[in-house]
Scaffold this active site. Structure first.
Site, short mmCIF file in Angstrom:
data_model
loop_
_atom_site.label_atom_id
_atom_site.label_comp_id
_atom_site.label_asym_id
_atom_site.label_seq_id
_atom_site.Cartn_x
_atom_site.Cartn_y
_atom_site.Cartn_z
N GLU A 260 -14.07 5.25 -1.63
CA GLU A 260 -15.03 4.32 -1.03
C GLU A 260 -15.86 5.03 0.04
OE1 GLU A 260 -12.96 0.42 -0.12
OE2 GLU A 260 -11.25 1.61 -0.85
N LYS B 296 -16.02 3.61 3.75
CA LYS B 296 -14.77 3.35 4.47
C LYS B 296 -14.85 4.02 5.84
CE LYS B 296 -10.42 1.76 3.63
NZ LYS B 296 -9.76 1.93 4.90
N GLU C 74 0.85 -1.20 0.00
CA GLU C 74 0.00 0.00 0.00
C GLU C 74 0.87 1.24 0.00
OE1 GLU C 74 -2.96 0.32 3.10
OE2 GLU C 74 -3.22 -1.86 3.20
N GLU D 186 -10.00 8.72 4.73
CA GLU D 186 -10.04 7.32 4.32
C GLU D 186 -10.98 7.08 3.14
OE1 GLU D 186 -8.19 4.81 5.40
OE2 GLU D 186 -7.10 6.07 6.81
#
Length: 349
Positions: free
Chosen positions: A320, A323, A269, A329
Site C-alpha cells: 500500500e 501507508k 495480523e 509499512e
C-alpha cells in the site's frame, strides 16, 4: 430401557463433540488476509474477491466498514471481519443509539449474503501510547456493539471482540510466565470476561518480525522465520522451534493468569515486510509467510495447545503506497497492486 437411554445420550454427546471439533478445524483450513486500502492504485473490490478465491484465501479482514467491499464479497463464501475504527469508538461508546446505528448501517444491509463472522471493535487500543486517547471508550464500545447485535437479533451469528498488540504483555518470557502489563490488567480482565460470556475469541496481532528486529541480540533470525530445526526455547516440558508459537503461548498464559484458560484465539495480523529495512527482504518475507501458512494449515497448534488450529490473518493483501509510518509499512503485501504476487506464496495445505 435405561441402558438404551444412556447409550443414546453418549452417542449424541460424541456426535456434537465431533461437529464442534470439525468446525474448529474448518476455521483453519484456509488462510485469512488483511485487506488494507491505503493505496491509490489498488484493484476494485470485485477484482479482490476473484484474486482471493483464485488463491484459496478464505478469510478477509477490513479495518472499517467499507460498503463497496462488503457488497463485492456477497455470496463469495469468504468470511469477513469488519472493524470499528478507533476514531469511531467514542461515538459508539457514548450512546447505545450510535452503536445501534453503526450495526444498522454497516452490518445489517450486508449480512447474511456477506459472511460477516466477527466485528473487531478497535485495533491495538490497549498498551500502545499512540492510541491512549481511546482506552476509556473501548470496553463501553464493545458492550454497546454487542447490545446492538442483540437488538438486531444477530448475536448468535456474529461475534464481537477487539484486536490487541503484543505490547499488552508485561512479562513475556518464558511463554509459561506470560502476564499482561499492569496498565492494561483491569481493562483486559473485563474484556476477557465479556469474551467468555459471549463465546467470542481473543484477538491479537502477532509479529515475530518486530520482536526480532527489536531484540536481535537475543532472538535469532532462523527462530523468527520458522527455520530452526531443533528447540530454541525449552519451557518446563514444552519446546519451541519458532517465535510465533512462543508469542501465541505467551498470550494464552497471560489469559490463564486472569482466570481464562479456554478462550479461542484468533491471530488478526501477522506478516513480514519485503522492503524498507535490512531484514525486510523478499527472501525473508517469502520464507516467513510461506512457513506461517504451512504451520497454520497443518492444524498442529502450539506447544501449549497442540492439535488446535490457529485462525490467522496475514498482513497484508497488497503493498500500500499511502501507508503511513516507516517505509516497511508500505511493503507488507503478498501481492502488488497489479494483482501479481510480490513473491511466490502457496496458500494451499
Amino acid at each position: 430401557m435405561e441402558f438404551l437411554k444412556q447409550h443414546r445420550f453418549m452417542f449424541l454427546l460424541i456426535f456434537f463433540i465431533v461437529i464442534l471439533l470439525s468446525s474448529m478445524i474448518a476455521d483453519c483450513e484456509q488462510i485469512g488476509v488483511n485487506y488494507g486500502m491505503n493505496g491509490d492504485n489498488l484493484p476494485s473490490a470485485s477484482d479482490v474477491v476473484s484474486l482471493m478465491k483464485n488463491n484459496n484465501i478464505g478469510k478477509m479482514r477490513i479495518f472499517g466498514p467499507n460498503g463497496d467491499a462488503l457488497r463485492a464479497f456477497a455470496n463469495s463464501g469468504i468470511e469477513v471481519i469488519v472493524g470499528v475504527g478507533n476514531s469511531e469508538l467514542q461515538a459508539v461508546a457514548s450512546s447505545q443509539d450510535s452503536a445501534n446505528g453503526w450495526v444498522n448501517d454497516n452490518i445489517k444491509p450486508f449480512y447474511p449474503s456477506t459472511n460477516i463472522k466477527y466485528i473487531a471493535v478497535g485495533n491495538e487500543v490497549l498498551g500502545t501510547s499512540s492510541n491512549a486517547q481511546y482506552v476509556s471508550f473501548l470496553v463501553s464500545a464493545i458492550k454497546n456493539i454487542q447490545t446492538a447485535l442483540e437488538n438486531a437479533n444477530l448475536q448468535n451469528n456474529i461475534k464481537v471482540s477487539t484486536a490487541h498488540a503484543m505490547t499488552v504483555i508485561g512479562t513475556g518470557f518464558p511463554p509459561s510466565k506470560g502476564t499482561f502489563s499492569d496498565t492494561v490488567k483491569d481493562s483486559m480482565s473485563t474484556i476477557l470476561q465479556f469474551l467468555q460470556d459471549h463465546g467470542s475469541p481473543f484477538m491479537a496481532n502477532v509479529y515475530p518480525y518486530f520482536s526480532y528486529d527489536g531484540n536481535r541480540d537475543s532472538i535469532s533470525l532462523e527462530y523468527a522465520l520458522f527455520k530452526s530445526t531443533s528447540p530454541v526455547v525449552t519451557d518446563r516440558d514444552l519446546s519451541y522451534t519458532n517465535l510465533f508459537d512462543a508469542m501465541v503461548d505467551t498470550l494464552l498464559s497471560a489469559m490463564e493468569s486472569l482466570g481464562h484458560s479456554h478462550l479461542p484465539i484468533v491471530i488478526t495480523e501477522s506478516g513480514w515486510p519485503s522492503a524498507g529495512k535490512d531484514v525486510a527482504t523478499i527472501e525473508n518475507a517469502q520464507t516467513y509467510n510461506n512457513n506461517l501458512i504451512k504451520h497454520v494449515l497443518s492444524n498442529d497448534g502450539t506447544p501449549k495447545r497442540p492439535g488446535s488450529g490457529i485462525e490467522t490473518y496475514i498482513f497484508a493483501l497488497f503493498n500500500e503506497n499511502k501507508k503511513e509510518g516507516d517505509e516497511t509499512e508500505k511493503h507488507f503485501g503478498l501481492f502488488n497492486p497489479d494483482e501479481q504476487p510480490a513473491y511466490p506464496v502457496n496458500f494451499s495445505p
